[in-house]
Design a protein around this motif. Sequence first.
Motif, PDB file in Angstrom:
ATOM      1  N   UNK A 128      -2.206   3.292  -1.053  1.00 52.71           N
ATOM      2  CA  UNK A 128      -2.171   3.865  -0.363  1.00 52.71           C
ATOM      3  C   UNK A 128      -1.848   4.577   0.681  1.00 52.71           C
ATOM      4  N   UNK A 129      -1.853   3.406   1.513  1.00 49.97           N
ATOM      5  CA  UNK A 129      -1.360   3.700   2.818  1.00 49.97           C
ATOM      6  C   UNK A 129       0.285   3.710   3.089  1.00 49.97           C
ATOM      7  N   UNK A 130       0.456   2.869   2.115  1.00 49.80           N
ATOM      8  CA  UNK A 130       1.992   2.849   1.990  1.00 49.80           C
ATOM      9  C   UNK A 130       2.739   3.989   1.501  1.00 49.80           C
ATOM     10  N   UNK A 131       2.915   4.199   0.666  1.00 48.35           N
ATOM     11  CA  UNK A 131       2.531   5.625   0.002  1.00 48.35           C
ATOM     12  C   UNK A 131       2.087   6.967   1.399  1.00 48.35           C
ATOM     13  N   UNK A 132       1.028   7.051   1.769  1.00 46.86           N
ATOM     14  CA  UNK A 132       0.504   8.299   3.253  1.00 46.86           C
ATOM     15  C   UNK A 132       2.048   7.860   3.771  1.00 46.86           C
ATOM     16  N   UNK A 133       2.117   6.448   4.177  1.00 45.65           N
ATOM     17  CA  UNK A 133       3.206   6.326   5.219  1.00 45.65           C
ATOM     18  C   UNK A 133       4.133   6.951   5.447  1.00 45.65           C
ATOM     19  N   UNK A 134       4.561   6.907   3.535  1.00 46.55           N
ATOM     20  CA  UNK A 134       6.405   6.945   3.420  1.00 46.55           C
ATOM     21  C   UNK A 134       6.297   8.300   2.833  1.00 46.55           C
ATOM     22  N   UNK A 135       5.794   9.462   3.045  1.00 46.85           N
ATOM     23  CA  UNK A 135       5.452  10.753   3.509  1.00 46.85           C
ATOM     24  C   UNK A 135       5.543  12.177   3.968  1.00 46.85           C
TER      25      UNK A 135
END
Length: 84
Positions: free
Chosen positions: A77-84
């Motif tokens: 989830x953190x990786x997805x949030x940081x990539x957006x």
Amino acid sequence: MADEFAKGFGIFVTAGLGWMILGGWYNTPDFETQLSAPDPEQAELYGQIAIALKDALFWFAILGALTFWVVIPAIEEARTALSE
């Protein structure tokens, strides 16, 4: 996410079953104190190995399940949030 749940559940069930089997052998002197009696003090070599394995399986069940159920999804989830 379903595969992380299945992996965590598999670790929890398998390690928990091993912990219960070894606890039943070494920590159940009578019916009233099942799995909660203290470890035997005068254990032979294989008994000492089994008691150490029992403790390791307990912590592997807890930490392994938490890793796959909490830590890895939080990282994703953190990786997805940081990539957006």
